[in-house]
Design an enzyme around this catalytic site. Structure first.
Site: not given
Ligand SMILES: *Cc1c(COP(=O)(O)O)cnc(C)c1O
Length: 409
Positions: A125, A196, A221-222, A368
């Site tokens: 990501f 992560d 939040y996911k 997705r």
């Molecule tokens: C959603 C996601 C993030 C999001 O990071 P934020 O700081 O909350 O914007 C980071 N890493 C991964 C792998 C994600 O899927």
């Protein structure tokens, strides 16, 4: 079409079906985007109104003590620890995932001072890569971010690597690393493993301690349903806790914040990884959201998630031959999402959303679909595939309004 009675029968026998009541979903929507933003837990509005009116409105600053706000992050951390296979006192909640990447990665680098390389996955990501690159530039001194494709990761882990920053489940394809095996490989090279868990926590059982991870970070939040922009979490293995001097050495991570001394001294244990004043409103929302996992057997969640993925793959492939599956067919190799590729992916997703099936699009061409077993049924998934099939068959996506890109995809 699968036999409609088979789908119905699966839903009738679903051991998780009662948990659907713990969530509020709008009518006429099939929500396949809980991997991006989880749904609203039942009772949330009442809980937040209570925090605002009773705690903030009436207790005012006294709320820090008598509404327990000051200990709220630690309470929330305990609930998350259970979901990620971590012991008491190893998880901290606060800040965003991006900031927590910075916090854990800077701590990891300091534990391997003779090495200069941060290794990550080329398809990680972007924020993980951006933060790692920014940190390397900030420290200077020859630090660098190096990336490798997942298939070449084992070979890329060598004696120059201080820390390996990987996301367990690829956010685009849903491909999943073997966390325990990869961590062993990382340790054999003398490096530290940072995982992560954005697409893992709340999606399936995670065993951080069993896998011997050094650090982890993840999103509120996911799959945890904490609400838009909910606080994130981080994990530090007990063996590292006392050796870390945080780079973001904020007052909430101080040994005695209310002594107001000029010198920084880290708090005992995981508390040192907290930085500033906790966001009480959003922390309260995450706290309430996590109660939806009370009594939930995550092994059952995993089994149903995989059933839903299999069903969706079979149905979409039957209805939409022009969509190319990019998620592994093998259950153990994927997380809790299914992705397909199509050059017109964006417009197809907009047409699908217009018909009440919500998934999302990830550039350049990925459609997705997240599977969230606590509030999705087999019937929902079969119906979503049928609607997608109609959109593809009738080319309903081929309209200018579906090509206009919004700011957030
Ligand atoms: C959603 C996601 C993030 C999001 O990071 P934020 O700081 O909350 O914007 C980071 N890493 C991964 C792998 C994600 O899927």
């Amino acid at each position: 079409m699968p036999d409609a009675t088979t789908v119905l029968e699966k839903d009738r026998q679903d051991p998780l079906k009662a948990f659907r009541e713990r969530f509020v979903l709008p009518d006429g929507v099939i929500y396949l985007d809980g991997n991006s933003l989880g749904v609203l837990p039942a009772g949330m509005s009442r809980r937040i109104a209570e925090v605002v009116e009773r705690e903030w409105g009436e207790r005012l600053v006294r709320g820090w003590n008598d509404a327990g706000w000051i200990d709220l992050p630690a309470r929330v951390a305990g609930k998350i620890a259970r979901l990620v296979g971590a012991g008491d006192g190893t998880v901290a909640v606060g800040d965003s995932t991006s900031v927590n990447v910075f916090k854990t990665l800077s701590a990891a680098l300091a534990l391997r001072p003779d090495r200069r390389v941060i290794l990550s996955d080329s398809n990680n990501f972007p924020t993980d890569l951006y933060i790692a690159d920014g940190l390397a530039r900030l420290i200077g001194q020859g630090y660098e971010l190096r990336t490798a494709m997942a298939a070449d990761m084992d070979d890329a882990i060598d004696a120059s690597v201080a820390a390996v920053l990987l996301t367990e489940v690829d956010y685009r394809t849903g491909w999943r690393y073997d966390m325990a095996q990869t961590t062993r490989r990382i340790h054999a090279a003398g490096a530290l493993a940072i995982w992560d868990l954005c697409h893992s926590a709340g999606a399936f059982p995670v065993h951080l301690e069993e896998a011997d991870a050094d650090f982890a970070i993840g999103c509120g939040y996911k799959y945890l349903n904490g609400g838009p922009g909910a606080p994130a979490f981080l994990y530090v293995a007990p063996r590292h806790l006392e050796g870390i001097r945080p780079a973001l050495s904020g007052w909430m991570g101080h040994q005695a914040p209310f002594a107001f001394t000029a010198d920084y001294a880290p708090a005992e244990g995981i508390a040192r990884m907290t930085v500033g004043t906790p966001p009480v409103l959003s922390m309260s929302a995450l706290d309430a959201a996590l109660d939806a996992f009370d009594g939930v057997d995550m092994e059952l969640v995993r089994a149903k998630s995989q059933d839903l993925c299999d069903l969706f793959i079979a149905e979409v492939e039957a209805h939409c031959p022009e969509l190319e599956l990019v998620t592994p067919r093998e259950r153990s190799q994927r997380g809790s999402q299914v992705s397909f590729r199509h050059p017109e992916g964006y417009a197809i997703m907009q047409a699908l959303i217009a018909e009440g099936v919500i998934g999302d699009f990830r550039a350049p061409d990925i459609l997705r679909f997240g599977m969230t077993p606590l509030y999705l049924s087999h019937g929902d998934v079969a119906r979503a595939a049928e609607i997608l099939g109609r959109i593809m068959g009738e080319k309903r996506w081929d309209r200018p309004e579906f090509r206009t890109r919004a700011k957030v995809t």
